[in-house]
Design an enzyme around this catalytic site. Structure first.
Site, PDB file in Angstrom:
ATOM      1  N   TYR A 150       0.862  -1.185   0.000  1.00  0.00           N
ATOM      2  CA  TYR A 150       0.000   0.000   0.000  1.00  0.00           C
ATOM      3  C   TYR A 150       0.893   1.227   0.000  1.00  0.00           C
ATOM      4  O   TYR A 150       1.843   1.317   0.782  1.00  0.00           O
ATOM      5  CB  TYR A 150      -0.893   0.008   1.238  1.00  0.00           C
ATOM      6  CG  TYR A 150      -1.771   1.235   1.368  1.00  0.00           C
ATOM      7  CD1 TYR A 150      -2.849   1.443   0.502  1.00  0.00           C
ATOM      8  CD2 TYR A 150      -1.539   2.191   2.361  1.00  0.00           C
ATOM      9  CE1 TYR A 150      -3.661   2.566   0.625  1.00  0.00           C
ATOM     10  CE2 TYR A 150      -2.355   3.316   2.488  1.00  0.00           C
ATOM     11  CZ  TYR A 150      -3.406   3.492   1.621  1.00  0.00           C
ATOM     12  OH  TYR A 150      -4.213   4.601   1.741  1.00  0.00           O
ATOM     13  N   ASP A 244       9.263   2.974  -0.571  1.00  0.00           N
ATOM     14  CA  ASP A 244       8.240   3.641   0.229  1.00  0.00           C
ATOM     15  C   ASP A 244       8.510   3.296   1.694  1.00  0.00           C
ATOM     16  O   ASP A 244       8.137   2.224   2.171  1.00  0.00           O
ATOM     17  CB  ASP A 244       6.845   3.198  -0.211  1.00  0.00           C
ATOM     18  CG  ASP A 244       5.754   3.903   0.578  1.00  0.00           C
ATOM     19  OD1 ASP A 244       6.100   4.671   1.511  1.00  0.00           O
ATOM     20  OD2 ASP A 244       4.567   3.690   0.268  1.00  0.00           O
ATOM     21  N   LYS A 272       4.533   9.244   8.626  1.00  0.00           N
ATOM     22  CA  LYS A 272       4.347   8.650   9.950  1.00  0.00           C
ATOM     23  C   LYS A 272       5.349   9.168  10.991  1.00  0.00           C
ATOM     24  O   LYS A 272       5.174  10.263  11.494  1.00  0.00           O
ATOM     25  CB  LYS A 272       4.320   7.118   9.813  1.00  0.00           C
ATOM     26  CG  LYS A 272       3.114   6.728   8.922  1.00  0.00           C
ATOM     27  CD  LYS A 272       2.732   5.292   8.873  1.00  0.00           C
ATOM     28  CE  LYS A 272       1.378   5.178   8.154  1.00  0.00           C
ATOM     29  NZ  LYS A 272       1.337   4.286   7.027  1.00  0.00           N
TER      30      LYS A 272
END
Ligand SMILES: *Cc1c(COP(=O)(O)O)cnc(C)c1O
Length: 434
Positions: A150, A244, A272
């Site tokens: 994702y 990523d 994050k």
């Protein structure tokens, strides 16, 4: 008090009933809605250290950590103090500020392949921008991504995506133009030969984007040598490699997965942890590459709130604290002990599980086969996960409400909290088979 399985708590139930009339599915991000495990979500009133407290006054040991950012724990005193001071100086300037320079220095010093960085507001924005950069620089269109990974909800990336898309069992999302979806080619994770075949068939590949340690189909580590192969294949075929590291950055090591496995991608995306609990993302790479971004170069990307002083403050305090590498050693030890404890409890209860872990991110899959990609992750028994989840919730432990997410241990998870979690798991697992 033992709660019945789907007892949400009075006030949470009431808020959720109101929310479903006001927000799609009652939430602002899909996995929060508990669809992967049943029942109604808890509304959280406050969080501190390793715990969160809901609006009904129940306190939970938290292994979601806001989906990754809270590596220092919730409401960390130093982060809160810095934020309180920053708040008084103003919340947004729309002009350069000193903190942006400081956080850039911090990120560049820590992440091996980043020499220049652009701050954005979310992981989604980071990956979308990274792809534009890759396409703009290579003059190519196609993208390779891996099943179950994702990368946020950008159009080009919502193809065979993990996280909420996998949790809800959705095929690819309506609203993504076919032309865009077709320019994304998917490959199974941990299968270098499959990637090689894709490069043999397609010439027009701008970038390969990968979660170097997958967190979004549950935690799935790369096989030995796999990332090396992905690196070499991309280079040989003139495609840029995007790591990523929105989840893995400053999580699996200070320098992220690229430091842990010693592989240098061309572009790295972050999010994050670097926001310390405020909305932040970033992408970076060599100076040569990043100087293609406006206003240094022609590839456009901008943001009204990018480099926001509050977000930079929370991020900077967090990243500076993480200079203390002993934090990572402690996280490794406490996470290893927790995973061993859960595995032993599962064996004792006669429940088949496989626990994958890299540093302080892990997933307990309800399956008896090694989980190495989406096909094997998807063989997990979601009903058993749902019962485990609700068993743990009733025990006061908040896990991700989906089998296909990683759990996170943070610096605030003390030995005592880990012990309590293992004991709770032993009780929760004893009812999973029924
Ligand atoms: C969370 C995540 C994203 C998306 O970040 P948002 O801030 O939710 O947009 C992208 N990539 C990975 C690997 C993630 O874990």
């Amino acid at each position: 008090m033992l709660l019945s399985q789907h007892d949400g708590g009075e006030r949470s139930d009431e808020l959720f009933a109101r929310a479903v009339e006001l927000l799609p599915g009652g939430v602002n991000s899909p996995v929060r809605a508990f669809r992967g495990v049943g029942g109604t979500p808890r509304f959280i009133r406050s969080a501190s250290g390793a715990t969160m407290t809901d609006v009904d006054g129940r306190t939970y040991i938290d292994y979601v950590g806001s989906w990754g950012p809270m590596i220092l724990g919730h409401a960390d005193p130093e982060v809160i103090a810095a934020l309180s001071e920053a708040l008084l100086r103003g919340t947004s300037f729309g002009a350069p500020n000193e903190l942006e320079v400081e956080i850039a220095e911090e990120i560049i010093a820590a992440v091996p392949s980043i020499e220049m960085v652009r701050m954005v507001n979310s992981g989604t924005e980071a990956t979308m921008s990274a792809i534009r950069l890759a396409r703009g620089v290579t003059g190519r269109t196609k993208l390779v991504k891996f099943e179950g990974c994702y990368h946020g909800h950008g159009d080009s990336l919502l193809v065979k995506a993990g996280s909420g898309v996998a949790t809800l069992g959705l095929p690819d999302s309506p609203g993504v133009p076919a032309a865009l979806a077709e320019s994304t080619i998917t490959a199974p994770f941990n299968d270098a030969e499959a990637l090689e075949r894709i490069f043999a068939r397609h010439r027009d590949i701008a970038a390969v984007i990968i979660e170097p340690v997958v967190g979004n189909m549950g935690c799935v580590p790369p096989n030995d040598g796999y990332l090396q192969s992905v690196r070499e294949l991309s280079r040989r075929n003139g495609a840029l490699l995007i790591f990523d590291e929105v989840m893995t950055g400053f999580r699996v090591a200070r320098g992220g997965a690229q430091e842990l496995y010693d592989i240098h991608p061309d572009i790295t995306t972050l999010g994050k942890i670097i926001g310390g609990g405020l909305p932040v993302g970033a992408y970076g790479g060599s100076k040569e590459l990043m100087r293609h971004i406006a206003p240094a170069g022609p590839i456009y990307q901008a943001g009204t709130l990018s480099g926001n002083p509050l977000a930079m403050t929370a991020g900077l305090v967090t990243l500076r604290r993480l200079r203390d590498l002993s934090i990572y050693e402690r996280l490794e030890q406490s996470s290893a002990r927790l995973c061993e404890g859960i595995s032993k409890a599962a064996s004792a209860a006669g429940v088949q599980t496989i626990t994958n872990r890299v540093g302080s991110m892990f997933t307990t899959f309800f399956t008896d086969q090694r989980v190495v990609d989406w096909t094997t992750a998807n063989r997990s028994n979601r009903d058993m996960y749902g019962r485990f989840f609700h068993g743990m919730l009733a025990e006061g432990v908040y896990l991700a409400p989906s089998q296909f997410e990683a759990a996170f241990v943070g610096a605030a998870h003390t030995d005592e909290i880990i012990d309590r979690t293992i004991n709770a798991a032993a009780r929760a697992l004893s009812i999973v088979n029924f």
